[in-house]
Design a protein around this motif. Sequence first.
Motif, PDB file in Angstrom:
ATOM      1  N   UNK A 193      12.051   4.520   1.871  1.00 43.86           N
ATOM      2  CA  UNK A 193      11.260   5.614   1.313  1.00 43.86           C
ATOM      3  C   UNK A 193      11.522   5.747  -0.186  1.00 43.86           C
ATOM      4  N   UNK A 194      12.762   5.579  -0.608  1.00 44.10           N
ATOM      5  CA  UNK A 194      13.087   5.626  -2.034  1.00 44.10           C
ATOM      6  C   UNK A 194      12.413   4.468  -2.779  1.00 44.10           C
ATOM      7  N   UNK A 195      12.379   3.294  -2.176  1.00 42.76           N
ATOM      8  CA  UNK A 195      11.715   2.136  -2.792  1.00 42.76           C
ATOM      9  C   UNK A 195      10.227   2.385  -2.955  1.00 42.76           C
ATOM     10  N   UNK A 196       9.620   3.000  -1.959  1.00 43.58           N
ATOM     11  CA  UNK A 196       8.191   3.336  -2.020  1.00 43.58           C
ATOM     12  C   UNK A 196       7.952   4.348  -3.134  1.00 43.58           C
ATOM     13  N   UNK A 197       8.766   5.391  -3.180  1.00 39.58           N
ATOM     14  CA  UNK A 197       8.627   6.415  -4.220  1.00 39.58           C
ATOM     15  C   UNK A 197       8.784   5.796  -5.606  1.00 39.58           C
ATOM     16  N   UNK A 198       9.754   4.902  -5.769  1.00 43.66           N
ATOM     17  CA  UNK A 198       9.959   4.219  -7.043  1.00 43.66           C
ATOM     18  C   UNK A 198       8.724   3.388  -7.412  1.00 43.66           C
ATOM     19  N   UNK A 199       8.172   2.696  -6.441  1.00 45.73           N
ATOM     20  CA  UNK A 199       6.983   1.868  -6.680  1.00 45.73           C
ATOM     21  C   UNK A 199       5.760   2.709  -7.041  1.00 45.73           C
ATOM     22  N   UNK A 200       5.761   3.956  -6.588  1.00 44.33           N
ATOM     23  CA  UNK A 200       4.664   4.867  -6.905  1.00 44.33           C
ATOM     24  C   UNK A 200       4.912   5.613  -8.225  1.00 44.33           C
ATOM     25  N   UNK A 201       6.065   5.369  -8.846  1.00 39.29           N
ATOM     26  CA  UNK A 201       6.390   6.015 -10.113  1.00 39.29           C
ATOM     27  C   UNK A 201       6.968   7.405  -9.950  1.00 39.29           C
ATOM     28  N   UNK A 202       7.401   7.733  -8.748  1.00 35.18           N
ATOM     29  CA  UNK A 202       8.006   9.049  -8.493  1.00 35.18           C
ATOM     30  C   UNK A 202       9.521   8.938  -8.637  1.00 35.18           C
ATOM     31  N   UNK A 203      10.152  10.075  -8.754  1.00 30.77           N
ATOM     32  CA  UNK A 203      11.609  10.073  -8.863  1.00 30.77           C
ATOM     33  C   UNK A 203      12.243  10.753  -7.684  1.00 30.77           C
TER      34      UNK A 203
ATOM     35  N   UNK B 248       0.887  -1.166   0.000  1.00 33.09           N
ATOM     36  CA  UNK B 248       0.000   0.000   0.000  1.00 33.09           C
ATOM     37  C   UNK B 248       0.924   1.214   0.000  1.00 33.09           C
ATOM     38  N   UNK B 249       1.415   1.547  -1.184  1.00 31.64           N
ATOM     39  CA  UNK B 249       2.474   2.536  -1.323  1.00 31.64           C
ATOM     40  C   UNK B 249       2.122   3.921  -0.798  1.00 31.64           C
ATOM     41  N   UNK B 250       0.930   4.465  -1.075  1.00 29.13           N
ATOM     42  CA  UNK B 250       0.641   5.810  -0.547  1.00 29.13           C
ATOM     43  C   UNK B 250       0.673   5.882   0.980  1.00 29.13           C
ATOM     44  N   UNK B 251       0.114   4.880   1.647  1.00 33.60           N
ATOM     45  CA  UNK B 251       0.131   4.897   3.116  1.00 33.60           C
ATOM     46  C   UNK B 251       1.534   4.630   3.654  1.00 33.60           C
ATOM     47  N   UNK B 252       2.268   3.734   2.989  1.00 35.95           N
ATOM     48  CA  UNK B 252       3.654   3.485   3.396  1.00 35.95           C
ATOM     49  C   UNK B 252       4.464   4.774   3.260  1.00 35.95           C
TER      50      UNK B 252
END
Length: 117
Positions: free
Chosen positions: A107-117, A75-79
């Motif tokens: 946090x970087x892994x979560x951002x990557x999974x959400x398609x953010x840089x 659950x990437x947004x909540x993580x």
Amino acid sequence: PDMKHAGNILIASLGRQPENTLLHWAGSILAWRNTFMSQAVSITGKALWCCGEELGEKAVYLRYELGMFHFIAMDWPKAHEHLNCVYVSVNSDKVFFPYRTLVTTQLAAVAFSMGEQ
């Protein structure tokens, strides 16, 4: 350990002290230990709520645990919400947190999974 007995003691204690943060945190660990992830998330959220608004903002370990539960559940947004709060706290406040560098990676892994840089 006798998990059933531990669970019974925890439930009885929560009945007597329903807003005890430590008991809710222990319950979340017990739920996680028994692979009840959704209950672990719910109970950790309740532990954070029991802290109140002011203390809840500084409850870094509870937020980290909640962030990791959401991370495990993908659950990437909540993580991201909880891990970012931890990241900001450990990098701006005088907070001892042994996983400081790990939080940045997570946090970087979560951002990557959400398609953010």
